[in-house]
Design a protein around this motif. Structure first.
Motif, PDB file in Angstrom:
ATOM      1  N   PHE A 149       0.836  -1.201   0.000  1.00 56.89           N
ATOM      2  CA  PHE A 149       0.000   0.000   0.000  1.00 56.89           C
ATOM      3  C   PHE A 149       0.879   1.263   0.000  1.00 56.89           C
ATOM      4  N   GLY A 150       2.106   1.081   0.480  1.00 54.64           N
ATOM      5  CA  GLY A 150       3.038   2.205   0.538  1.00 54.64           C
ATOM      6  C   GLY A 150       3.335   2.802  -0.823  1.00 54.64           C
ATOM      7  N   GLU A 151       3.045   2.010  -1.881  1.00 61.19           N
ATOM      8  CA  GLU A 151       3.248   2.539  -3.240  1.00 61.19           C
ATOM      9  C   GLU A 151       2.142   3.536  -3.605  1.00 61.19           C
ATOM     10  N   SER A 152       1.014   3.461  -2.901  1.00 66.30           N
ATOM     11  CA  SER A 152      -0.126   4.329  -3.247  1.00 66.30           C
ATOM     12  C   SER A 152      -0.449   5.372  -2.179  1.00 66.30           C
ATOM     13  N   PHE A 153       0.007   5.140  -0.962  1.00 62.93           N
ATOM     14  CA  PHE A 153      -0.375   6.040   0.120  1.00 62.93           C
ATOM     15  C   PHE A 153       0.860   6.668   0.775  1.00 62.93           C
ATOM     16  N   PRO A 154       0.691   7.875   1.334  1.00 58.93           N
ATOM     17  CA  PRO A 154       1.817   8.484   2.076  1.00 58.93           C
ATOM     18  C   PRO A 154       1.979   7.768   3.417  1.00 58.93           C
ATOM     19  N   PRO A 155       3.129   7.961   4.092  1.00 56.21           N
ATOM     20  CA  PRO A 155       3.342   7.256   5.371  1.00 56.21           C
ATOM     21  C   PRO A 155       2.365   7.685   6.466  1.00 56.21           C
ATOM     22  N   GLU A 156       2.049   8.981   6.499  1.00 54.97           N
ATOM     23  CA  GLU A 156       1.171   9.441   7.587  1.00 54.97           C
ATOM     24  C   GLU A 156      -0.281   9.428   7.131  1.00 54.97           C
ATOM     25  N   ILE A 157      -1.073   8.659   7.839  1.00 56.87           N
ATOM     26  CA  ILE A 157      -2.482   8.508   7.451  1.00 56.87           C
ATOM     27  C   ILE A 157      -3.384   8.728   8.656  1.00 56.87           C
ATOM     28  N   ARG A 158      -4.456   9.479   8.400  1.00 58.55           N
ATOM     29  CA  ARG A 158      -5.462   9.647   9.443  1.00 58.55           C
ATOM     30  C   ARG A 158      -6.662   8.742   9.093  1.00 58.55           C
ATOM     31  N   PHE A 159      -7.085   7.968  10.062  1.00 59.00           N
ATOM     32  CA  PHE A 159      -8.254   7.094   9.881  1.00 59.00           C
ATOM     33  C   PHE A 159      -9.442   7.712  10.616  1.00 59.00           C
ATOM     34  N   GLU A 160     -10.545   7.841   9.921  1.00 60.53           N
ATOM     35  CA  GLU A 160     -11.781   8.331  10.560  1.00 60.53           C
ATOM     36  C   GLU A 160     -12.830   7.232  10.478  1.00 60.53           C
ATOM     37  N   VAL A 161     -13.355   6.880  11.642  1.00 58.90           N
ATOM     38  CA  VAL A 161     -14.401   5.856  11.669  1.00 58.90           C
ATOM     39  C   VAL A 161     -15.756   6.545  11.733  1.00 58.90           C
ATOM     40  N   GLU A 162     -16.612   6.164  10.815  1.00 63.63           N
ATOM     41  CA  GLU A 162     -17.931   6.804  10.723  1.00 63.63           C
ATOM     42  C   GLU A 162     -19.007   5.766  11.070  1.00 63.63           C
ATOM     43  N   ARG A 163     -19.835   6.100  12.024  1.00 66.48           N
ATOM     44  CA  ARG A 163     -20.923   5.182  12.416  1.00 66.48           C
ATOM     45  C   ARG A 163     -22.202   5.594  11.679  1.00 66.48           C
ATOM     46  N   CYS A 164     -22.887   4.617  11.091  1.00 72.97           N
ATOM     47  CA  CYS A 164     -24.124   4.914  10.350  1.00 72.97           C
ATOM     48  C   CYS A 164     -25.304   4.258  11.060  1.00 72.97           C
ATOM     49  N   ARG A 165     -26.324   5.071  11.299  1.00 65.94           N
ATOM     50  CA  ARG A 165     -27.588   4.566  11.877  1.00 65.94           C
ATOM     51  C   ARG A 165     -28.708   5.118  11.023  1.00 65.94           C
ATOM     52  N   VAL A 166     -29.517   4.272  10.507  1.00 62.21           N
ATOM     53  CA  VAL A 166     -30.626   4.643   9.618  1.00 62.21           C
ATOM     54  C   VAL A 166     -30.182   5.755   8.674  1.00 62.21           C
ATOM     55  N   ASP A 167     -30.580   6.998   8.943  1.00 58.80           N
ATOM     56  CA  ASP A 167     -30.197   8.067   8.020  1.00 58.80           C
ATOM     57  C   ASP A 167     -29.197   9.030   8.655  1.00 58.80           C
ATOM     58  N   GLN A 168     -28.480   8.565   9.663  1.00 64.15           N
ATOM     59  CA  GLN A 168     -27.536   9.420  10.388  1.00 64.15           C
ATOM     60  C   GLN A 168     -26.118   8.915  10.206  1.00 64.15           C
ATOM     61  N   ARG A 169     -25.199   9.814   9.943  1.00 63.42           N
ATOM     62  CA  ARG A 169     -23.791   9.437   9.866  1.00 63.42           C
ATOM     63  C   ARG A 169     -22.995  10.316  10.804  1.00 63.42           C
ATOM     64  N   GLU A 170     -22.083   9.713  11.519  1.00 62.36           N
ATOM     65  CA  GLU A 170     -21.338  10.498  12.506  1.00 62.36           C
ATOM     66  C   GLU A 170     -19.916   9.941  12.619  1.00 62.36           C
ATOM     67  N   VAL A 171     -18.945  10.864  12.564  1.00 62.60           N
ATOM     68  CA  VAL A 171     -17.560  10.441  12.789  1.00 62.60           C
ATOM     69  C   VAL A 171     -17.401  10.226  14.287  1.00 62.60           C
ATOM     70  N   VAL A 172     -17.055   8.997  14.674  1.00 59.35           N
ATOM     71  CA  VAL A 172     -17.000   8.705  16.105  1.00 59.35           C
ATOM     72  C   VAL A 172     -15.570   8.621  16.636  1.00 59.35           C
ATOM     73  N   ALA A 173     -14.602   8.511  15.745  1.00 56.46           N
ATOM     74  CA  ALA A 173     -13.219   8.472  16.253  1.00 56.46           C
ATOM     75  C   ALA A 173     -12.221   8.736  15.136  1.00 56.46           C
TER      76      ALA A 173
END
Lengths: 185, 189
Positions: A149-173
């Motif tokens: 994956f290092g061939e396609s992505f930079p070393p520093e990556i931020r991961f955002e986890v998004e929780r989906c409930r029915v019609d609601q989306r929220e970044v939880v972490a």
């Protein structure tokens, strides 16, 4: 794209061919076409490449069962367990291709589905994976980070986890990882 | 050279000379992958299939060089026959037999170029990994059980508690999705 097989062999037949699901007679007929008909060979090559590579290819986000299966089959793995808001340097195992980020501390009990967004440390979007596997009880998403994956992505990556409930989306972490040994750094 | 018939290539190898090296390389390019696919089906393992392909090409080139291929017009049939023999030998021994290794060691190994590139190029594995994630968990599991654990539909069906026909349907759908993903972008959404 390849030229279709002039002998009318369907994709399903080639898939069954590699999965060992054909009777002897049909299997032998396809073997002969594989050697005698270049178009058939080209078509078979593509299905064979998918079948043959599927064993080696690991999805970027995996379920707990898949992680267990990888451990059972002897993959060399380094695990990096993280809590929300953490930022960390992480290293691939010596001679191994898998660095597992265990994104933990998530409240996913009521989630219908979970998305994972990747961005640079400055916030520029890199990729987005929708409806990823997650462990509801453990509150965890498992990222199978692979050396290539290092061939396609930079070393520093931020991961955002998004929780989906029915019609609601929220970044939880959010989690931030510096893949210290990508690109030989 | 790449437009020559299999028979012309075979004759070039048989007669030696300036064109022989190119002819051998082209024969390997045409048949290595087919032999590998044959091996994948019969030996059910990527390493084993590549081992078979390598040996099939060695045996074929040796036979051509020493004039042991009678009907060069049917080189394809000849290579298929070599595949069957080598696969039979490998299955019987479960591994490389000492006798085979010794027999092959008596003759100089033909020089072989690197194996041909996979159909979607050198980044196939990376692209496939990204495509795999798009499959459902069940599809991913069936693909893994089929082509890593090399289980039959009946075995998979028993483990998952479904009908074997259902396993085949899931596998067909999964591989079609992977193929479509590989043919188009292969990247994440």
């Amino acid at each position: 794209m390849t030229t279709p097989c002039p002998h009318g062999v369907s994709p399903e037949s080639w898939i069954d061919f590699f999965a060992g699901d054909l009777d002897e007679e049909t299997g032998q007929r396809l073997e002969e076409l594989l050697f005698e008909c270049p178009q058939c060979a080209a078509e078979a090559e593509r299905w064979g490449a998918i079948a043959g590579s599927s064993a080696e290819a690991i999805p970027p986000v995996i379920a707990t069962d898949t992680l267990r299966a990888l451990q059972t089959r002897g993959e060399t793995i380094t695990e990096n367990a993280m809590q929300p808001g953490e930022s960390r340097r992480a290293f691939f195992p010596d001679g191994g291709r898998l660095l597992i980020h265990r994104l933990q501390g998530l409240d996913l009990g009521s989630a219908d589905s979970v998305n994972l967004a990747l961005s640079t440390s400055e916030g520029a979007p890199l990729a987005r994976f929708e409806d990823v596997p997650f462990d509801r009880d453990a509150g965890e998403v498992i990222v199978a980070c692979q050396r290539h994956f290092g061939e396609s992505f930079p070393p520093e990556i931020r991961f955002e986890v998004e929780r989906c409930r029915v019609d609601q989306r929220e970044v939880v972490a959010e989690y931030q990882v510096d893949h210290a040994d990508w690109h030989g750094s | 050279m790449e437009h020559s018939s299999d028979a012309d290539l075979a004759r070039n190898v048989q007669t030696g000379g300036a064109q022989a090296d190119f002819a051998e390389a082209e024969i390997c390019r045409r048949f290595w992958q087919r032999a590998r696919l044959y091996g994948l089906r019969h030996l059910r393992g990527v390493t084993e299939a590549e081992d078979l392909a390598q040996r099939v090409m060695e045996v074929t080139l040796r036979a051509l060089r020493s004039g042991r291929v009678d009907d060069v017009e049917r080189l394809d049939r000849y290579v298929l026959g070599v595949c069957r023999n080598v696969a039979h030998e490998l299955r019987r021994s479960g591994q490389r037999t000492k006798q085979t290794a010794q027999r092959l060691a008596r003759e100089p190994a033909p020089e072989m170029g690197p194996p041909p590139e996979p159909p979607w190029g050198t980044e196939s594995l990376e692209r496939l990994a990204l495509c795999l994630y798009r499959l459902s968990q069940r599809e991913q599991r069936v693909v893994q059980m089929s082509f890593y654990e090399w289980e039959t539909s009946a075995q998979i069906a028993e483990r998952l508690g479904v009908e074997p026909g259902n396993v085949r349907v899931v596998r067909h759908r999964a591989l079609r999705k992977l193929r479509e993903c590989m043919d188009h972008s292969g990247g994440p959404t």
